[in-house]
Enzyme design. Structure first.
Site, PDB file in Angstrom:
ATOM      1  N   ARG A  66       0.796  -0.819   0.080  1.00 13.21           N
ATOM      2  CA  ARG A  66       0.010  -0.110  -0.078  1.00 13.21           C
ATOM      3  C   ARG A  66       1.213   1.194  -0.170  1.00 13.21           C
ATOM      4  NH1 ARG A  66      -3.036  -3.607   3.446  1.00 13.21           N
ATOM      5  NH2 ARG A  66      -2.238  -2.082   5.794  1.00 13.21           N
ATOM      6  N   LYS A 122     -17.175  18.459  -1.632  1.00 11.63           N
ATOM      7  CA  LYS A 122     -17.012  17.545  -1.986  1.00 11.63           C
ATOM      8  C   LYS A 122     -18.890  16.749  -2.698  1.00 11.63           C
ATOM      9  CE  LYS A 122     -14.025  13.217  -2.743  1.00 11.63           C
ATOM     10  NZ  LYS A 122     -12.772  12.981  -2.772  1.00 11.63           N
TER      11      LYS A 122
HETATM   12  P1  13P Z   1     -14.122   7.968  -5.938  1.00  8.27           P
HETATM   13  O1  13P Z   1     -13.268   9.165  -6.968  1.00  8.27           O
HETATM   14  O2  13P Z   1     -13.392   7.089  -6.156  1.00  8.27           O
HETATM   15  O3  13P Z   1     -15.319   8.440  -5.810  1.00  8.27           O
HETATM   16  O4  13P Z   1     -12.517   8.786  -4.207  1.00  8.27           O
HETATM   17  C1  13P Z   1     -13.061  10.012  -3.774  1.00  8.27           C
HETATM   18  C2  13P Z   1     -13.775   9.851  -1.884  1.00  8.27           C
HETATM   19  O5  13P Z   1     -13.014  10.360  -1.993  1.00  8.27           O
HETATM   20  C3  13P Z   1     -15.181   9.197  -1.599  1.00  8.27           C
HETATM   21  O6  13P Z   1     -14.400   9.079  -0.588  1.00  8.27           O
END
Ligand code: 13P
Length: 335
Positions: free
Chosen positions: A44, A216
């Site tokens: 990871r 977001k």
């Molecule tokens: P994805 O862009 O793969 O949806 O991941 C963004 C993210 O931080 C989800 O919590």
């Protein structure tokens, strides 16, 4: 301009976005096993460090969201947050402890992690974190998201954001309405609007400085099992409209999640959003899968090819950066 507003703007301005590398160990294990790599502390770190040291980090990535395991790791005695800061990028940290079943609802979830958060934030801040993330997750169906899920997650997001600002960091507020299901884009629009509006009601009640957060959200899409196929232009129009009607003017910017869209889809949609952005909000990316997928695939087959993996990541980051300025095209993508 407040200090937090300034910091939020630095993370998402000038064609920069966010790399979401905060997959929990469980999620990262699934991602690695999908491409045939055994998941270990070492594997990871190895993949993530490859991304963090890529050259386009400095131009295209304003912030990296880390998981608890990674923020505590080091390479050649250099701490991961320092490796990221050396690129001119801000280290951030996911601070929720995951979505659990919500009592009082049959199938919905509530994100946990508020207990002891004030103390954990101090620790993360001392490790170099400048911003944080908390994700609330909502399903769409005929009856979902329920009032209970909408209220409970908004309340948790707001209490989280208030604590983060108290610790002088910028909270990313992530209410993710999932793409899963056969709902229409109109349903996604309506339900996302309700979810976001409730988040801001709670953020305001908790006296969060809206100039010092980053929202977001998901884009407005038809469900992944829906027969409805809408164009990128339509996605952009609906997404801009939804945010215009549900996000207060004080918020400096929006950094979308990719949520299961392909790399190209997520880039093209972001580009169209910026071409049609009639708001004052910066509209950029905070992608996990849409920044990492191809790089991870290449790396899994050529684990020693750091340069090749970084080249793929650099290209993806550059394309997303162009999209955040409405300057992306398929010709540039394929060049
Ligand atoms: P994805 O862009 O793969 O949806 O991941 C963004 C993210 O931080 C989800 O919590």
């Amino acid at each position: 301009m407040s200090e937090l507003n300034n910091l939020a703007l630095q993370i998402i301005s000038n064609g920069k976005g966010i790399l979401a590398a905060d997959e929990s160990t469980g999620t990262m294990t699934k991602r690695l096993e999908n491409v045939g790599v055994e998941s270990s502390v070492k594997s990871r770190l190895s993949f993530r460090e490859t991304l963090f040291t890529a050259s386009n980090m400095s131009n295209c990535i304003g912030g990296v969201i880390l998981f608890d395991e990674t923020i505590n790791q080091e390479v050649n005695k250099k701490k991961i947050p320092e490796i990221i800061s050396d690129q001119g990028t801000y280290p951030g940290i996911k601070v929720d402890t995951g979505a659990k079943m919500l009592a009082g609802s049959k199938n919905e979830k509530i994100t946990e992690g508020l207990d002891g958060l004030r103390e954990r934030l101090k620790v993360y801040n001392n490790l170099g974190a400048k911003f944080t993330k908390w994700r609330g997750v909502y399903f769409i169906s005929k009856e979902y998201p329920s009032k209970l899920a909408v209220y409970s997650n908004a309340h948790a997001l707001a209490r989280y954001a208030a604590l983060v600002q108290e610790a002088n960091m910028v909270p990313i507020v992530e209410p993710e309405v999932l793409m899963d299901g056969n709902h229409s884009a109109k349903e996604c629009y309506d339900k996302t609007s309700v979810v976001i509006k409730k988040c801001f009601d709670e953020l305001i009640l908790n006296k969060v400085d809206l100039t010092g957060i980053i929202l977001k959200p998901n884009m407005i899409l038809a469900g992944s099992n829906s027969k409805e196929k809408i164009s990128g232009e339509e996605v952009a129009k609906l997404t801009v409209e939804c945010l215009k009607n549900s996000v207060p003017q004080d918020v400096p910017g929006v950094a979308f999640l990719s949520g299961g869209q392909s790399e190209i889809e997520a880039t093209e949609n972001l580009n169209l959003i910026n071409k049609n952005n009639t708001t004052n909000f910066i509209m950029t990316y905070s992608y996990g899968r849409a920044l990492q997928q191809s790089a991870l695939k290449h790396w899994s087959m050529n684990i020693k090819d750091i340069k090749g993996t970084q080249k793929i990541f650099n290209h993806r980051a550059e394309m997303c950066s162009l999209a955040s300025q409405g300057k992306w095209s398929i010709e540039l993508e394929n060049k």
